[in-house]
Design a protein around this motif. Structure first.
Motif, PDB file in Angstrom:
ATOM      1  N   TYR A 126       0.858  -1.184   0.000  1.00 19.97           N
ATOM      2  CA  TYR A 126       0.000   0.000   0.000  1.00 19.97           C
ATOM      3  C   TYR A 126       0.894   1.235   0.000  1.00 19.97           C
ATOM      4  CZ  TYR A 126      -3.652  -3.307   1.161  1.00 19.97           C
ATOM      5  OH  TYR A 126      -4.521  -4.363   1.121  1.00 19.97           O
ATOM      6  N   THR A 127       0.362   2.346  -0.468  1.00 25.24           N
ATOM      7  CA  THR A 127       1.140   3.580  -0.452  1.00 25.24           C
ATOM      8  C   THR A 127       0.332   4.718   0.144  1.00 25.24           C
ATOM      9  OG1 THR A 127       0.470   4.175  -2.697  1.00 25.24           O
ATOM     10  CG2 THR A 127       2.564   3.000  -2.458  1.00 25.24           C
ATOM     11  N   PHE A 128       1.064   5.679   0.662  1.00 29.21           N
ATOM     12  CA  PHE A 128       0.501   6.952   1.109  1.00 29.21           C
ATOM     13  C   PHE A 128       1.377   8.013   0.478  1.00 29.21           C
ATOM     14  CE2 PHE A 128      -0.148  10.613   3.800  1.00 29.21           C
ATOM     15  CZ  PHE A 128      -1.506  10.558   4.089  1.00 29.21           C
ATOM     16  N   THR A 129       0.769   8.989  -0.190  1.00 29.96           N
ATOM     17  CA  THR A 129       1.545   9.983  -0.926  1.00 29.96           C
ATOM     18  C   THR A 129       1.531  11.330  -0.222  1.00 29.96           C
ATOM     19  OG1 THR A 129       1.007   8.840  -2.973  1.00 29.96           O
ATOM     20  CG2 THR A 129       1.873  11.066  -3.177  1.00 29.96           C
ATOM     21  N   PHE A 130       2.733  11.861  -0.020  1.00 35.41           N
ATOM     22  CA  PHE A 130       2.934  13.213   0.486  1.00 35.41           C
ATOM     23  C   PHE A 130       3.398  14.039  -0.710  1.00 35.41           C
ATOM     24  CE2 PHE A 130       3.960  10.351   3.923  1.00 35.41           C
ATOM     25  CZ  PHE A 130       3.341  10.910   5.020  1.00 35.41           C
ATOM     26  N   THR A 170       6.062  12.481  -2.870  1.00 37.22           N
ATOM     27  CA  THR A 170       6.825  11.405  -2.233  1.00 37.22           C
ATOM     28  C   THR A 170       5.879  10.319  -1.741  1.00 37.22           C
ATOM     29  OG1 THR A 170       8.481  13.007  -1.501  1.00 37.22           O
ATOM     30  CG2 THR A 170       8.492  10.860  -0.423  1.00 37.22           C
ATOM     31  N   LYS A 171       6.165   9.078  -2.169  1.00 33.66           N
ATOM     32  CA  LYS A 171       5.336   7.950  -1.742  1.00 33.66           C
ATOM     33  C   LYS A 171       5.988   7.209  -0.593  1.00 33.66           C
ATOM     34  CE  LYS A 171       2.800   6.511  -5.851  1.00 33.66           C
ATOM     35  NZ  LYS A 171       2.573   5.421  -6.800  1.00 33.66           N
ATOM     36  N   ALA A 172       5.167   6.856   0.378  1.00 37.11           N
ATOM     37  CA  ALA A 172       5.569   5.938   1.436  1.00 37.11           C
ATOM     38  C   ALA A 172       5.000   4.574   1.047  1.00 37.11           C
ATOM     39  CB  ALA A 172       5.005   6.381   2.776  1.00 37.11           C
ATOM     40  N   TYR A 173       5.867   3.563   0.991  1.00 41.00           N
ATOM     41  CA  TYR A 173       5.449   2.209   0.613  1.00 41.00           C
ATOM     42  C   TYR A 173       5.253   1.398   1.885  1.00 41.00           C
ATOM     43  CZ  TYR A 173       6.872   3.543  -4.072  1.00 41.00           C
ATOM     44  OH  TYR A 173       6.984   4.176  -5.286  1.00 41.00           O
ATOM     45  N   ILE A 182       6.283  -2.123   8.284  1.00 41.95           N
ATOM     46  CA  ILE A 182       7.448  -1.310   7.972  1.00 41.95           C
ATOM     47  C   ILE A 182       7.017  -0.294   6.922  1.00 41.95           C
ATOM     48  CG2 ILE A 182       9.758  -1.321   6.958  1.00 41.95           C
ATOM     49  CD1 ILE A 182      10.018  -4.205   7.894  1.00 41.95           C
ATOM     50  N   ILE A 183       7.509   0.915   7.036  1.00 41.49           N
ATOM     51  CA  ILE A 183       7.226   1.933   6.026  1.00 41.49           C
ATOM     52  C   ILE A 183       8.506   2.121   5.225  1.00 41.49           C
ATOM     53  CG2 ILE A 183       6.491   4.307   5.608  1.00 41.49           C
ATOM     54  CD1 ILE A 183       5.103   4.153   8.396  1.00 41.49           C
ATOM     55  N   GLU A 184       8.404   1.922   3.922  1.00 42.15           N
ATOM     56  CA  GLU A 184       9.574   1.943   3.046  1.00 42.15           C
ATOM     57  C   GLU A 184       9.554   3.164   2.131  1.00 42.15           C
ATOM     58  OE1 GLU A 184      11.923  -0.154   3.451  1.00 42.15           O
ATOM     59  OE2 GLU A 184      11.098  -2.053   4.138  1.00 42.15           O
ATOM     60  N   SER A 185      10.671   3.365   1.433  1.00 42.21           N
ATOM     61  CA  SER A 185      10.794   4.502   0.525  1.00 42.21           C
ATOM     62  C   SER A 185      10.974   4.034  -0.912  1.00 42.21           C
ATOM     63  CB  SER A 185      11.972   5.376   0.947  1.00 42.21           C
ATOM     64  OG  SER A 185      13.164   4.624   0.842  1.00 42.21           O
ATOM     65  N   LYS A 186      11.148   4.989  -1.809  1.00 44.54           N
ATOM     66  CA  LYS A 186      11.293   4.717  -3.236  1.00 44.54           C
ATOM     67  C   LYS A 186      12.475   3.786  -3.513  1.00 44.54           C
ATOM     68  CE  LYS A 186      11.895   7.278  -7.544  1.00 44.54           C
ATOM     69  NZ  LYS A 186      12.013   8.621  -8.140  1.00 44.54           N
ATOM     70  N   SER A 187      13.566   3.926  -2.770  1.00 45.98           N
ATOM     71  CA  SER A 187      14.742   3.071  -3.007  1.00 45.98           C
ATOM     72  C   SER A 187      14.421   1.611  -2.713  1.00 45.98           C
ATOM     73  CB  SER A 187      15.934   3.541  -2.174  1.00 45.98           C
ATOM     74  OG  SER A 187      15.618   3.519  -0.802  1.00 45.98           O
ATOM     75  N   GLY A 221      11.862  -3.617  -8.973  1.00 48.21           N
ATOM     76  CA  GLY A 221      11.826  -3.361 -10.419  1.00 48.21           C
ATOM     77  C   GLY A 221      11.232  -2.021 -10.748  1.00 48.21           C
ATOM     78  N   ASP A 222      11.393  -1.612 -11.996  1.00 46.83           N
ATOM     79  CA  ASP A 222      10.924  -0.294 -12.440  1.00 46.83           C
ATOM     80  C   ASP A 222       9.428  -0.096 -12.252  1.00 46.83           C
ATOM     81  OD1 ASP A 222      13.479   0.306 -13.208  1.00 46.83           O
ATOM     82  OD2 ASP A 222      13.164  -0.208 -15.317  1.00 46.83           O
ATOM     83  N   LYS A 223       8.656  -1.141 -12.449  1.00 44.67           N
ATOM     84  CA  LYS A 223       7.199  -1.022 -12.361  1.00 44.67           C
ATOM     85  C   LYS A 223       6.733  -0.820 -10.919  1.00 44.67           C
ATOM     86  CE  LYS A 223       6.260  -2.587 -16.682  1.00 44.67           C
ATOM     87  NZ  LYS A 223       5.373  -2.157 -17.668  1.00 44.67           N
ATOM     88  N   ALA A 224       7.633  -1.024  -9.950  1.00 47.66           N
ATOM     89  CA  ALA A 224       7.263  -0.905  -8.545  1.00 47.66           C
ATOM     90  C   ALA A 224       7.284   0.541  -8.046  1.00 47.66           C
ATOM     91  CB  ALA A 224       8.192  -1.755  -7.685  1.00 47.66           C
ATOM     92  N   ILE A 225       7.895   1.420  -8.819  1.00 49.90           N
ATOM     93  CA  ILE A 225       8.038   2.811  -8.360  1.00 49.90           C
ATOM     94  C   ILE A 225       6.839   3.634  -8.797  1.00 49.90           C
ATOM     95  CG2 ILE A 225       9.458   4.881  -8.473  1.00 49.90           C
ATOM     96  CD1 ILE A 225      11.830   3.047  -9.032  1.00 49.90           C
TER      97      ILE A 225
END
Length: 191
Positions: free
Chosen positions: A136-140, A143-146, A176-181, A187-191
């Protein structure tokens, strides 16, 4: 004029059928005609594809129709941790904004908060047993939080630990809250 209209309709219908029955799910299709998604190892998803439970995004990601949702305990933790994550990861996100966001999240029910999260995709984690992990994501702003829902992985780990007390593998607390990295590793489609 009628011939042109009929030709356009045939082209559109042909494209739809090609996309629906041939191109759809191609990233997960193997040479033998089965479907699999890669985690640490390939996992067959024929039943999920045939039952229209998911669609392939890439050879490592699928989009599920009914992903596992976060439970109330996970949501409570995310509501507390997400503002702290934003201070560290969102450019120019201030301490005052963190306090405001925390206050807003406290006022939301878990159901209302869950509606603010967007389901992005699912990947396979084969650490202990095969688990489908929805993200799931939350967008600021930009910037997305994954937020991967590792509940299945965590439950499998607890079972393995219970059956083998000498198991030394340590896993972090979830969620866990993850970042773009982190997402880029999928993979590219995950960003």
């Amino acid at each position: 004029m009628k011939k042109a209209i009929v030709l356009v309709i045939i082209i559109i219908l042909g494209y739809f059928l090609l996309n629906e029955y041939y191109l759809k799910n191609m990233p997960c299709r193997t040479e033998s005609g089965t479907y699999e998604i890669w985690g640490n190892t390939p996992v067959q998803i024929n039943d999920k594809i045939n039952n229209a439970e998911c669609e392939c995004i890439s050879e490592t990601l699928i989009k599920e129709k009914s992903p596992h949702v976060l439970n109330d305990n996970q949501i409570e933790i995310i509501k507390k941790e997400l503002p702290k994550w934003a201070v560290k990861n969102v450019k120019d996100f201030t301490e005052k904004e963190r306090v405001n966001l925390s206050d807003q999240f406290e006022k939301l029910t878990n159901k209302e908060f869950l509606e603010k999260l967007e389901y992005e995709y699912t990947f396979v984690d084969s650490s202990y047993l095969t688990c489908f992990v929805p993200v799931y994501t939350f967008t600021f702003e930009s910037t997305k939080a994954y937020i991967p829902n590792y509940q299945c992985v965590y439950e499998n780990y607890k079972k393995a630990k219970k059956n083998n007390n000498s198991l030394k593998i340590k896993i972090p607390d979830y969620p866990i809250i993850e970042s773009k990295s982190w997402a880029a590793n999928l993979g590219d489609k995950a960003i």
